[in-house]
Design a protein around this motif. Structure first.
Motif, short mmCIF file in Angstrom:
data_model
loop_
_atom_site.label_atom_id
_atom_site.label_comp_id
_atom_site.label_asym_id
_atom_site.label_seq_id
_atom_site.Cartn_x
_atom_site.Cartn_y
_atom_site.Cartn_z
N GLY A 239 0.80 -1.21 0.00
CA GLY A 239 0.00 0.00 0.00
C GLY A 239 0.83 1.26 0.00
O GLY A 239 0.34 2.34 -0.32
N THR A 240 2.11 1.12 0.35
CA THR A 240 3.03 2.26 0.35
C THR A 240 4.26 2.00 -0.50
O THR A 240 4.60 2.79 -1.37
CB THR A 240 3.48 2.60 1.80
OG1 THR A 240 2.32 2.85 2.59
CG2 THR A 240 4.37 3.83 1.80
N LEU A 241 4.91 0.88 -0.24
CA LEU A 241 6.13 0.53 -0.96
C LEU A 241 5.99 -0.81 -1.67
O LEU A 241 5.21 -1.67 -1.27
CB LEU A 241 7.32 0.46 0.01
CG LEU A 241 7.76 1.78 0.66
CD1 LEU A 241 8.87 1.52 1.66
CD2 LEU A 241 8.21 2.79 -0.40
N LEU A 242 6.79 -0.95 -2.71
CA LEU A 242 6.88 -2.19 -3.46
C LEU A 242 8.14 -2.91 -3.02
O LEU A 242 9.23 -2.31 -3.00
CB LEU A 242 6.95 -1.86 -4.96
CG LEU A 242 6.81 -2.98 -5.97
CD1 LEU A 242 5.38 -3.52 -5.98
CD2 LEU A 242 7.18 -2.48 -7.36
N TYR A 243 8.01 -4.18 -2.64
CA TYR A 243 9.15 -4.97 -2.20
C TYR A 243 9.41 -6.06 -3.23
O TYR A 243 8.49 -6.78 -3.62
CB TYR A 243 8.90 -5.59 -0.83
CG TYR A 243 8.68 -4.55 0.26
CD1 TYR A 243 9.77 -4.01 0.94
CD2 TYR A 243 7.40 -4.11 0.58
CE1 TYR A 243 9.58 -3.05 1.93
CE2 TYR A 243 7.20 -3.15 1.57
CZ TYR A 243 8.29 -2.62 2.24
OH TYR A 243 8.10 -1.67 3.21
N ILE A 244 10.66 -6.18 -3.65
CA ILE A 244 11.01 -7.24 -4.60
C ILE A 244 12.23 -8.01 -4.10
O ILE A 244 13.10 -7.46 -3.45
CB ILE A 244 11.28 -6.70 -6.03
CG1 ILE A 244 12.57 -5.86 -6.08
CG2 ILE A 244 10.11 -5.89 -6.54
CD1 ILE A 244 13.00 -5.51 -7.49
N THR A 245 12.24 -9.31 -4.39
CA THR A 245 13.45 -10.11 -4.22
C THR A 245 13.96 -10.49 -5.60
O THR A 245 13.17 -10.60 -6.55
CB THR A 245 13.20 -11.38 -3.38
OG1 THR A 245 12.26 -12.22 -4.08
CG2 THR A 245 12.66 -11.03 -2.01
N THR A 246 15.26 -10.67 -5.71
CA THR A 246 15.86 -10.94 -7.01
C THR A 246 16.63 -12.26 -7.00
O THR A 246 16.91 -12.84 -5.95
CB THR A 246 16.85 -9.83 -7.41
OG1 THR A 246 18.02 -9.91 -6.58
CG2 THR A 246 16.20 -8.45 -7.26
N LYS A 247 16.97 -12.70 -8.19
CA LYS A 247 17.74 -13.94 -8.34
C LYS A 247 19.16 -13.78 -7.82
O LYS A 247 19.86 -14.78 -7.62
CB LYS A 247 17.75 -14.37 -9.81
CG LYS A 247 16.39 -14.79 -10.33
CD LYS A 247 16.43 -15.21 -11.78
CE LYS A 247 15.05 -15.61 -12.27
NZ LYS A 247 15.04 -15.98 -13.71
N GLN A 248 19.59 -12.56 -7.59
CA GLN A 248 20.93 -12.31 -7.04
C GLN A 248 20.93 -12.29 -5.52
O GLN A 248 21.95 -11.98 -4.89
CB GLN A 248 21.47 -10.98 -7.57
CG GLN A 248 21.86 -10.98 -9.04
CD GLN A 248 20.66 -11.00 -9.97
OE1 GLN A 248 19.63 -10.38 -9.68
NE2 GLN A 248 20.78 -11.70 -11.08
N GLY A 249 19.77 -12.60 -4.90
CA GLY A 249 19.69 -12.64 -3.45
C GLY A 249 19.42 -11.29 -2.81
O GLY A 249 19.63 -11.12 -1.61
N GLU A 250 18.94 -10.33 -3.58
CA GLU A 250 18.67 -9.00 -3.05
C GLU A 250 17.22 -8.86 -2.61
O GLU A 250 16.32 -9.47 -3.17
CB GLU A 250 18.95 -7.94 -4.11
CG GLU A 250 20.39 -7.89 -4.58
CD GLU A 250 20.55 -7.05 -5.83
OE1 GLU A 250 21.49 -6.24 -5.88
OE2 GLU A 250 19.73 -7.20 -6.76
N LEU A 251 17.02 -8.01 -1.62
CA LEU A 251 15.70 -7.53 -1.23
C LEU A 251 15.73 -6.01 -1.36
O LEU A 251 16.61 -5.36 -0.80
CB LEU A 251 15.37 -7.94 0.20
CG LEU A 251 14.15 -7.25 0.83
CD1 LEU A 251 12.85 -7.65 0.13
CD2 LEU A 251 14.07 -7.55 2.32
N LEU A 252 14.76 -5.46 -2.11
CA LEU A 252 14.70 -4.02 -2.30
C LEU A 252 13.32 -3.49 -1.94
O LEU A 252 12.31 -4.16 -2.19
CB LEU A 252 14.99 -3.64 -3.76
CG LEU A 252 16.36 -4.00 -4.33
CD1 LEU A 252 16.26 -5.32 -5.10
CD2 LEU A 252 16.87 -2.91 -5.25
N ALA A 253 13.30 -2.29 -1.35
CA ALA A 253 12.06 -1.55 -1.13
C ALA A 253 12.05 -0.39 -2.12
O ALA A 253 12.99 0.40 -2.16
CB ALA A 253 11.99 -1.04 0.30
N LEU A 254 10.99 -0.32 -2.93
CA LEU A 254 10.89 0.70 -3.97
C LEU A 254 9.64 1.54 -3.77
O LEU A 254 8.59 1.03 -3.34
CB LEU A 254 10.83 0.05 -5.36
CG LEU A 254 11.91 -0.96 -5.73
CD1 LEU A 254 11.58 -1.61 -7.06
CD2 LEU A 254 13.27 -0.28 -5.80
N THR A 255 9.72 2.81 -4.12
CA THR A 255 8.54 3.65 -4.16
C THR A 255 7.72 3.29 -5.40
O THR A 255 8.22 2.60 -6.30
CB THR A 255 8.92 5.14 -4.24
OG1 THR A 255 9.53 5.38 -5.52
CG2 THR A 255 9.88 5.52 -3.12
#
Length: 329
Positions: A239-255
Motif C-alpha cells: 500500500g506504500t512501498l513495493l518490495y522485490i526479491t531478485t535472483k541475485q539474493g537481493e531484497l529491495l524496497a521501492l517507491t
C-alpha cells in the motif's frame, strides 16, 4: 590411455563443481521457526491465487475451499466467488464457492489465465490471444490475436477487472486495456520485448500508477513510463512501498516511482516466497530458512524451518510447501 585420463579428470571436475554449489548460509541464526503444521494432502498444482491438492480440493490464500476440481483439469483462478478450472483442450468449469453449482464453457483452446466479473469472462489463451465472453449467453464479445510466444515463466497473471475496464497481462510482455462495454481495446503498454520468458508475472495499480513486471523488467506508468531491469523472484506491495526479491539474493524496497528506499543482499539466497504483514516481511528461502525483515530499518533475523521440495503457494498469513503449513504468526 590419455583419453581415459582426460575423461576421468573432467568427471572429477564436474562432480567437484556440483558438490561445491554455493548456497545461502546465514552468519547468525535466531531460534528455530516452530510455527508449522501438517496438511493431509500435498499440493500438486498452483496458479495466481489458488492451488490444487491431491484430493482435487482447492486451496485459496485463506484456506481450503469446499470445491472439487474435475479430473484432467488444472486450477486457473479464484474470481468473483467462483473457482475457474480448465482442461488442456479448453473445457472451462466455473464452480461457485457458496453452493458448488457449476457452469461449463467449451472454448476449444488451452487457457493460460482467466477471471470473471458478474457474467463477463476474460480469458488469456496459451497462444497469447485474449477474449471476453458472456457466461449467460456463451457469446464471444471481444477477441484479439496475441503475439508470438516461445517460452513462458510459470507465473501467469490473470485478467484484472477495474470498473468497465479489463486489463490483460499478456504472455509477450504487454499490458492490454480493453473496455468491456465498448468491446474495444483502448491501449497497449509494452513492459518488455525480450524473446523468452517474457510474460507478465505481476500486475497492480498503486497511487493511480500501473505497476507491472516480467521476470527481467519492472514498469511503473502514470504520466510517463519508467522501466528498470531486475531479475525478479517475488513482488509484494503493502500500500506504500513495493518490495522485490531478485535472483541475485537481493531484497529491495521501492517507491511506486521505482526509486530505491532500502536494499539488502543475502548472498546466494534462492527465495521461494514473500509475505508482507504489518511491519514485517517474511521471506522463505530454499535451504530451509525464514528471513524476517523489519520494513522500516531493514534489520532482519534468520530462523531455520523444515521444508521439503515441492510446490510453494503463498497464502494470506502463511506459506504452503508441499503438505506443510508455515505460519508467520
Amino acid at each position: 590411455m590419455k583419453k581415459y585420463i582426460v575423461f576421468a579428470s573432467l568427471a572429477v571436475l564436474f562432480l567437484s563443481a556440483c558438490s561445491s554449489k554455493e548456497v545461502y548460509e546465514p552468519k547468525k541464526l535466531s531460534k528455530d521457526w516452530e510455527k508449522t503444521a501438517s496438511m493431509s494432502e500435498s499440493i500438486i498444482d498452483t496458479s495466481d491465487n489458488v492451488a490444487l491438492l491431491e484430493n482435487r480440493q482447492v486451496l485459496s490464500q485463506n484456506g481450503e475451499l469446499n470445491v472439487s476440481i474435475p479430473e484432467k483439469q488444472r486450477v486457473i483462478s479464484l474470481s468473483d466467488g467462483r473457482v475457474l478450472s480448465a482442461s488442456i483442450d479448453g473445457n472451462l468449469t466455473l464452480t461457485s464457492i457458496d453452493d458448488g453449482t457449476k457452469k461449463f464453457l467449451h472454448l476449444k483452446k488451452t487457457i493460460a489465465g482467466a477471471s470473471i466479473k458478474d457474467d463477463i469472462l476474460a480469458v488469456l489463451f496459451a497462444n497469447d490471444d485474449i477474449a471476453l465472453y458472456s457466461t449467460e449467453t456463451n457469446e464471444l464479445l471481444f477477441k484479439e490475436q496475441g503475439g508470438k510466444v516461445i517460452a513462458n515463466d510459470s507465473r501467469i497473471v490473470n485478467p484484472y477487472f477495474l470498473d468497465d475496464l479489463v486489463i490483460f497481462s499478456t504472455l509477450d510482455g504487454k499490458v492490454v486495456i480493453v473496455n468491456s462495454k465498448l468491446k474495444k481495446r483502448l491501449r497497449t503498454i509494452i513492459v518488455s520485448s525480450d524473446e523468452y520468458f517474457n510474460n507478465i508475472i505481476y500486475f497492480n495499480i498503486a497511487d493511480n500508477k500501473i505497476l507491472a513486471a516480467t521476470s527481467y523488467k519492472l514498469l511503473a506508468m502514470a504520466q510517463k513510463e519508467l522501466r528498470y531491469k531486475y531479475e525478479i523472484r517475488n513482488i509484494v506491495f503493502d500500500g506504500t512501498l513495493l518490495y522485490i526479491t531478485t535472483k541475485q539474493g537481493e531484497l529491495l524496497a521501492l517507491t511506486p516511482e521505482l526509486q530505491v528506499e532500502s536494499k539488502i543482499k543475502f548472498p546466494f539466497a534462492h527465495f521461494l516466497g514473500m509475505i508482507s504483514h504489518k511491519e514485517k516481511l517474511y521471506i522463505l528461502e530454499k535451504e530451509g530458512y525464514m528471513i524476517v525483515v523489519d520494513k522500516k530499518t531493514f534489520e532482519f533475523s534468520v530462523h531455520e524451518v523444515d521444508i521439503d521440495d515441492g510446490f510453494v503457494f503463498v497464502g494470506d498469513k502463511l506459506f504452503y510447501v508441499d503438505n506443510e503449513k508455515i505460519l508467520i504468526e
